[in-house]
Design a protein around this motif. Structure first.
Motif, short mmCIF file in Angstrom:
data_model
loop_
_atom_site.label_atom_id
_atom_site.label_comp_id
_atom_site.label_asym_id
_atom_site.label_seq_id
_atom_site.Cartn_x
_atom_site.Cartn_y
_atom_site.Cartn_z
N ASP A 212 0.87 -1.20 0.05
CA ASP A 212 0.14 -0.02 -0.12
C ASP A 212 0.77 1.11 0.00
OD1 ASP A 212 -2.22 1.80 0.37
OD2 ASP A 212 -2.30 1.15 2.50
N LYS A 214 0.59 4.69 1.80
CA LYS A 214 -0.14 5.44 2.55
C LYS A 214 0.04 6.95 2.72
CE LYS A 214 -1.60 2.04 5.70
NZ LYS A 214 -0.69 0.83 6.15
N GLY A 226 -5.93 7.01 3.93
CA GLY A 226 -6.29 5.43 4.11
C GLY A 226 -5.45 4.47 3.10
N TYR A 269 -5.17 -9.68 8.12
CA TYR A 269 -4.28 -8.61 7.44
C TYR A 269 -3.16 -8.44 8.44
CZ TYR A 269 -2.96 -3.81 5.39
OH TYR A 269 -2.47 -2.76 5.11
N GLU A 284 0.79 -3.67 12.32
CA GLU A 284 -0.82 -3.84 12.94
C GLU A 284 -1.31 -4.91 12.55
OE1 GLU A 284 -3.27 -1.22 10.70
OE2 GLU A 284 -2.19 -1.39 9.02
N ASN A 286 -5.29 -6.25 11.01
CA ASN A 286 -6.58 -5.81 10.56
C ASN A 286 -7.18 -7.07 10.59
OD1 ASN A 286 -6.06 -2.88 10.49
ND2 ASN A 286 -5.07 -3.17 8.33
N ASP A 291 -7.84 -1.65 2.17
CA ASP A 291 -8.30 -0.96 0.93
C ASP A 291 -7.21 0.18 0.80
OD1 ASP A 291 -9.81 0.62 -0.77
OD2 ASP A 291 -11.66 0.85 0.55
N PRO A 292 -6.71 0.26 -0.27
CA PRO A 292 -7.06 -0.44 -1.44
C PRO A 292 -6.27 -1.77 -2.10
CG PRO A 292 -5.12 1.26 -1.97
CD PRO A 292 -5.49 1.18 -0.27
N GLU A 293 -5.60 -2.44 -1.21
CA GLU A 293 -4.86 -3.72 -1.47
C GLU A 293 -5.83 -4.50 -2.13
OE1 GLU A 293 -4.63 -2.12 1.69
OE2 GLU A 293 -2.77 -2.48 2.38
N1 GLY Z 1 -4.52 0.04 3.34
C1 GLY Z 1 -4.63 -0.24 4.77
C2 GLY Z 1 -5.87 -0.55 5.26
O1 GLY Z 1 -6.77 -1.06 4.55
O2 GLY Z 1 -5.78 -0.72 6.48
#
Ligand code: GLY
Ligand code: AMP
Length: 422
Positions: A212, A214, A226, A269, A284, A286, A291-293
């Motif tokens: 990504d 950022k 984001g 994630y 981190e 998730n 998003d947007p991956e």
């Molecule tokens: N692209 C980073 C996220 O979705 O947290």
């Protein structure tokens, strides 16, 4: 089969678009969706937000499976609520989703299960937090504990910035309840990658790797967003690193969640920092797709996504494989003027692209007003293209976005710039 996808971003457009290609699907509903989802064949938006309404809808329409896009409903227990009614839904229960909804929970979990991550401490008292910053020095990273839509992390290059972040979160309540507790952690150097897998509680199915971008501006300058674009695969994740991430990060999550009595089912994630010595640390977690991956990942997925999710829900992910387009997919986000601080909405969007199966325009902040396509959010579109390499995919995406206009659109022209360095 009839499916329901929950969410309204580019990620949900990409998920619904990919699901809709399955020959097994008769209808996909997206709640609430965007102008892009409602324009796809076989996809219909439903303007519902509340869990109870979504449950009533799923029952009345005989929905076979629900897929949750964003983190907020997961952390609020939408999966628990659907399951209590006997409905099939893909995502982690709220207890497991704490890996994302509480940074303190995630750090403790990582400490308990020997998952490599930055050294840290958690604070609710400002004085103790200030003392810790003074003792550790800068650079240092201050993170709001709770969900903050990507705005809860301050990478402080000076001690003063870190002290200010603590005051903003713990004293002035600038992040609300999300910032009533902060995690302060060691600053890590290296290259980031998004490592996303599907988990069925017992087995792991890795998705394609991605990266990504950022920051708002080229050369990774400007404020954090984001995500302004992403590409897949990420060459920085070599086969050795991939194996390491599964062993050091994903397997311990799976085992730890099982032991806690809350087996993880859903997309997981891990945001990884890869150090120059090839060691990895988790930045981190998730509990959903990125998003947007997701947009480039879905462009490359050749397997039937419906079947993969079905196996995940039955606990048989070990019986399937995922097949990927060998090419690179790369998505460039078109954002509104003023994004990320105060995006301007209601601008007319004009799209005059020719059909090309190697490009797809995924919508995020878009809506129809009197049949006119207009902007309705900060990230508006994500133009995603396939190419033999990142540079080719980027060229095609850039060429396509020349045919898209709305006033003062912002985008980066250097998405994928790290792909060539590895
Ligand atoms: N692209 C980073 C996220 O979705 O947290
Ligand atoms: P997070 O939401 O925790 O992933 O943080 C958002 C972004 O802040 C990450 O993608 C990194 O670019 C940066 N970041 C977070 N934690 C650290 C850290 N410990 N060291 C350096 N950068 C970080």
């Amino acid at each position: 089969m009839k499916l329901l996808v929950i969410g309204s971003g580019g990620r949900e457009h990409a998920i619904a678009w990919r699901l809709a290609q399955s020959p097994r699907i008769s209808k996909i509903y997206v709640a609430p969706g965007n102008a892009g989802t409602s324009s796809e064949k076989g996809i219909e938006n439903v303007l519902l937000h509340e869990t109870d309404d979504l449950i009533d809808f799923a029952i009345s329409k005989n929905i076979d499976m629900t897929i949750v896009g964003p983190e907020a409903p997961l952390s609020e227990g939408i999966v628990d609520a659907f399951k209590a009614k006997g409905l099939m839904i893909f995502g982690p229960v709220a207890a497991a989703a704490q890996l994302e909804s509480s940074k303190d929970f995630a750090k403790q979990f990582m400490a308990n299960h020997n998952i490599p991550t930055a050294e840290y401490s958690t604070f609710i008292e400002p004085e103790a937090a200030h003392n810790y910053i003074s003792a550790k020095g800068a650079p240092i990273v201050v993170k709001a504990d709770g969900l903050a839509a990507g705005k809860g992390v301050v990478v402080a290059m000076t001690e003063q910035e870190a002290h200010e972040a603590v005051d903003m979160m713990l004293v002035k309540n600038g992040m609300g309840v999300a910032g009533a507790k902060v995690v302060i952690e060691e600053f890590l150097v290296g290259e980031e990658a998004s490592f996303i897998v599907m988990i069925d509680g017992e087995h792991i199915l890795p998705l394609a790797t991605s990266q990504d971008h950022k920051r708002l501006l080229n050369d990774d300058q400007g404020p954090n967003t984001g995500g302004m674009g992403a590409y897949s695969p990420a060459p920085v994740v070599t086969p050795e690193l991939h194996a390491k991430a599964i062993k050091q990060v994903i397997e311990p999550v799976l085992d730890g969640m099982k032991k806690a009595g809350t087996p993880f089912v859903g997309f997981l994630y891990a945001g990884l920092m890869i150090a120059p010595d090839q060691s990895i640390k988790v930045l981190e977690f998730n509990c959903r797709l990125g998003d947007p991956e997701t947009q480039p990942i879905m462009m490359r997925l050749k397997s039937d996504l419906v079947t993969l999710i079905e196996h995940a829900l039955m606990g048989t992910l070990d019986q399937v494989e995922s097949v990927w387009d060998r090419r690179t997919a790369l998505g460039i986000v078109l954002a509104a003027k003023g994004y990320p601080m105060s995006p301007r909405k209601g601008e007319i969007i004009k799209i005059s692209t020719e059909n090309n199966s190697d490009v797809h325009i995924f919508h995020a902040g878009t809506t129809f007003v009197d049949d006119q396509l207009v902007t309705s959010g900060g990230r508006v579109l994500c133009v995603t293209a396939l190419g033999e390499n990142a540079a080719q995919a980027r060229d095609l995406a850039l060429k396509t976005l020349n045919d898209i206009s709305f006033p003062d659109k912002q985008y980066r022209t250097d998405i994928g710039h790290r792909a060539n360095k590895n």
